[in-house]
Design an enzyme around this catalytic site. Structure first.
Site, PDB file in Angstrom:
ATOM      1  N   ASN A   2      98.086  21.479  -6.065  1.00  0.00           N
ATOM      2  CA  ASN A   2      97.966  20.045  -6.054  1.00  0.00           C
ATOM      3  C   ASN A   2      96.918  19.990  -7.824  1.00  0.00           C
ATOM      4  O   ASN A   2      96.294  20.879  -7.819  1.00  0.00           O
ATOM      5  CB  ASN A   2      97.118  19.103  -5.095  1.00  0.00           C
ATOM      6  CG  ASN A   2      95.742  20.057  -4.414  1.00  0.00           C
ATOM      7  OD1 ASN A   2      95.964  20.993  -3.915  1.00  0.00           O
ATOM      8  ND2 ASN A   2      94.839  19.445  -3.905  1.00  0.00           N
ATOM      9  N   GLU A  55      94.141  17.187 -10.070  1.00  0.00           N
ATOM     10  CA  GLU A  55      93.927  15.629  -9.769  1.00  0.00           C
ATOM     11  C   GLU A  55      93.014  15.978 -11.378  1.00  0.00           C
ATOM     12  O   GLU A  55      92.553  17.324 -11.979  1.00  0.00           O
ATOM     13  CB  GLU A  55      92.444  15.866  -9.141  1.00  0.00           C
ATOM     14  CG  GLU A  55      92.454  15.966  -7.317  1.00  0.00           C
ATOM     15  CD  GLU A  55      91.724  16.565  -6.055  1.00  0.00           C
ATOM     16  OE1 GLU A  55      91.159  16.028  -6.226  1.00  0.00           O
ATOM     17  OE2 GLU A  55      92.319  15.991  -5.221  1.00  0.00           O
ATOM     18  N   HIS A 113     100.828  16.352  -6.536  1.00  0.00           N
ATOM     19  CA  HIS A 113     100.471  16.837  -5.356  1.00  0.00           C
ATOM     20  C   HIS A 113     101.315  18.817  -5.664  1.00  0.00           C
ATOM     21  O   HIS A 113     102.277  18.717  -6.129  1.00  0.00           O
ATOM     22  CB  HIS A 113     101.487  15.889  -4.574  1.00  0.00           C
ATOM     23  CG  HIS A 113     100.820  14.770  -4.407  1.00  0.00           C
ATOM     24  ND1 HIS A 113     101.463  14.226  -3.041  1.00  0.00           N
ATOM     25  CD2 HIS A 113     100.528  14.033  -5.467  1.00  0.00           C
ATOM     26  CE1 HIS A 113     100.574  13.222  -3.350  1.00  0.00           C
ATOM     27  NE2 HIS A 113     100.024  12.545  -4.797  1.00  0.00           N
ATOM     28  N   CYS A 171     103.216  15.009   2.388  1.00  0.00           N
ATOM     29  CA  CYS A 171     102.382  13.173   2.337  1.00  0.00           C
ATOM     30  C   CYS A 171     103.679  13.247   2.172  1.00  0.00           C
ATOM     31  O   CYS A 171     104.766  13.383   2.006  1.00  0.00           O
ATOM     32  CB  CYS A 171     101.425  13.327   1.141  1.00  0.00           C
ATOM     33  SG  CYS A 171     102.116  12.617   0.374  1.00  0.00           S
ATOM     34  N   CYS A 208     105.332  12.994  -1.597  1.00  0.00           N
ATOM     35  CA  CYS A 208     106.400  13.698  -1.223  1.00  0.00           C
ATOM     36  C   CYS A 208     107.122  14.553  -0.544  1.00  0.00           C
ATOM     37  O   CYS A 208     108.612  14.821  -1.165  1.00  0.00           O
ATOM     38  CB  CYS A 208     105.307  15.104  -0.573  1.00  0.00           C
ATOM     39  SG  CYS A 208     104.121  15.965  -2.294  1.00  0.00           S
TER      40      CYS A 208
HETATM   41 ZN   LIG Z   1     102.212  15.233  -1.177  1.00  0.00          ZN
END
Ligand SMILES: [Zn+2]
Length: 313
Positions: free
Chosen positions: A84, A86, A97, A124, A127
């Site tokens: 991931n 950010e 992600h 998640c 995704c």
């Molecule tokens: Zn995700």
């Protein structure tokens, strides 16, 4: 049902070469995976889960400090790693992600289909949707450390798919598919600026590979190329999603390439960006990309080059 556990990362490191240990690769070929499985006497899922754990510390998480590692296995047997990513100072919607990172890594390496996703965490909903729109996603397997292997269709029931909004799709459009693009500018006019010309050329190549089989927003394919101080270049293209928000923008695709291929995440070193997209499209990447880059690297300069992309649905 079998539950799979990752091979401990210290055991994996014991079978890596000194070069691999010094710089953990984000790609392992099928033959390299076979060698490692034989050395470690382990199964494929256990090794892939171990690689997901191995890459997890390399996540870029200034906001959450919650690192996720993912490995996607291509139909060629090659494993593509992802983390991931950010960004400080820009909206959460710009976050990458780990599953998207690994998928984009596979796209960058011209893999046409993903068959398995191995992760340190459950994927998640974002995704699951992103992956559901990839070719042959009904055969896509998932395995998470300590869990049983499942099909995507087991964990995303009654999915929202392009057919849900009556789009006639070629469901099995491979990730390697190409689209026709026509530059609406003269590349030779950039000859006096060879570095910019190089970026324009890379952006056009990426645009041809923009994964936009649905083109729901009309002529949505877009791409960009960027250069860092010191000369490293990267390019990326949109991976489109009919659920809109899981779409991976071209900037993120290019930044992922920097991480997984160049092992470079010095966003502040970005000094030039060239964006190519169709000005007739209903959406544009230009404004948001400029806004994000202005935060990541305020002095970067931009060029926007128009192309024509046929709209086919
Ligand atoms: Zn995700």
């Amino acid at each position: 049902m079998t539950k799979y556990n990752s091979v401990p990362t210290d055991k994996i490191r014991s079978v890596l070469t000194p070069e691999e240990n010094a710089k953990i690769p984000f790609v392992f070929s099928a033959s390299r995976l076979k060698e490692m499985r034989e050395s470690l006497c382990c199964g494929e899922n256990e090794l892939l889960l171990g690689l997901a754990q191995l890459i997890r510390p390399f996540a870029i998480t200034p906001l959450s400090h919650f690192n996720v590692g993912v490995v996607v296995l291509g139909i060629t047997g090659t494993a593509y790693l992802g983390v991931n990513i950010e960004f400080e100072g820009i909206p959460l919607s710009q976050t990458v992600h780990a599953e998207q990172c690994a998928t984009s890594n596979a796209w960058h390496h011209h893999e046409e289909q993903i068959v398995l996703v191995a992760g340190t965490e459950e994927p998640c909903g974002h995704c699951r949707q992103f992956l559901a729109e990839l070719p042959h996603s009904d055969k896509l397997h998932f395995v998470v450390d300590g869990r049983e292997e499942v099909l995507l269709t087991n964990i995303l029931v009654n999915p929202f798919l392009p057919t849900s909004i009556k789009i006639e799709i070629e469901k099995e459009t491979p990730l390697t598919s190409k689209i026709d693009v026509k530059p609406e500018f003269d590349l030779s006019e950039l000859s006096a600026q060879p570095q910019t010309k190089q970026l324009a050329t890379l952006a056009l190549e990426a645009l041809e590979r923009s994964y936009s089989p649905y083109q729901i927003s009309q002529c949505s394919p877009a791409a960009l190329a960027l250069r860092l101080k010191g000369g490293i270049v990267s390019a990326g293209a949109l991976i489109e999603n009919v659920a809109f928000n899981p779409s991976l923008p071209p900037l993120q695709s290019a930044l992922i390439r920097l991480v997984v291929i160049e092992h470079n995440q010095k966003w502040g070193d970005i000094e030039e960006v060239v964006i190519v997209e169709d000005p007739k499209a209903l959406i544009h990447q230009k404004e948001v990309t400029e806004a994000v880059i202005k935060v990541l690297s305020p002095s970067a300069k931009f060029m926007y080059l128009p192309v024509s992309v046929p709209h086919h649905p």
